[in-house]
Enzyme design. Sequence first.
Site, PDB file in Angstrom:
ATOM      1  N   GLY A  14      -4.144  -5.674  -7.903  1.00 50.83           N
ATOM      2  CA  GLY A  14      -3.115  -5.595  -6.867  1.00 50.83           C
ATOM      3  C   GLY A  14      -3.527  -5.253  -5.400  1.00 50.83           C
ATOM      4  CE1 TYR A 157       7.856  -1.070  -9.923  1.00 55.31           C
ATOM      5  CE2 TYR A 157       9.261   0.856  -9.312  1.00 55.31           C
ATOM      6  CZ  TYR A 157       7.974   0.258  -9.121  1.00 55.31           C
ATOM      7  OH  TYR A 157       7.022   0.630  -8.128  1.00 55.31           O
TER       8      TYR A 157
END
Length: 249
Positions: A14, A157
């Site tokens: 990422g 998350y």
Amino acid sequence: MSAGIKGKVALVTGGSRGIGRAICQRLAALGCRVYINFVANPAAAEETQRLIVAAGGQAEGIRFDVADGEQVTAAIKQIIAEAGSLDILVNNAGITRDGLLARMKDSDWDEVLDTNLKGAFLCAKAASRGMMKNRWGRIINITSVIGFAGNAGQINYAAAKAGLVGLTKAMAREFASRQITVNGVAPGYIVTDMTSSLPEDIQEKIKAEIPLASLGAPEDVAGAVAYLAGEDGRYVTGQVLHVNGGMYM
């Protein structure tokens, strides 16, 4: 500056935008050859590469999905074939699929856990083989203040980021005898595309909860990663550095 990593090869998952881009730039500035992982935005990865090369660093993009074991294995084999080794792994790739628990779809849970937690497992598994052989390595997992404090609407998350903490500690114990350190960095609210799009009143409410009264910069997180990757952090393993302005203590 954290010394001792000039000439090392780093992979940042990422790595094309935001915190990931800042980490790539910092490691490249310290002399690493950096591989910028991306999956959906080649233009952003190319821009990160351009910025690094313009500053005199070495970088290249590498496209693969961290949640796909075959893609991960193939990509890390490619890096080692091209660069000779993979010395530093920064597990930064992450997605959000926010929603209240009662309404959260199973797919929203699965996608977040697959990318944010399983992705780190798969990348570490593939990268650690060469590190163990070379008896040197740094694995740094980017977790979150949400993994410690929780947050309504981010059950998936929070679970994934908390899971990264346990993964970090267990890997640190497994790999220590091979001179591989494993640590985490837990950012708080950092100025990124996501936080910049929040309404001004929401941003002010967030700042009011932070003792240092401001959002962090991606470079603040990159600095913590550089410390853990370099010689200054050689005796630190199984730890999480909190970069949150005092929001969580």
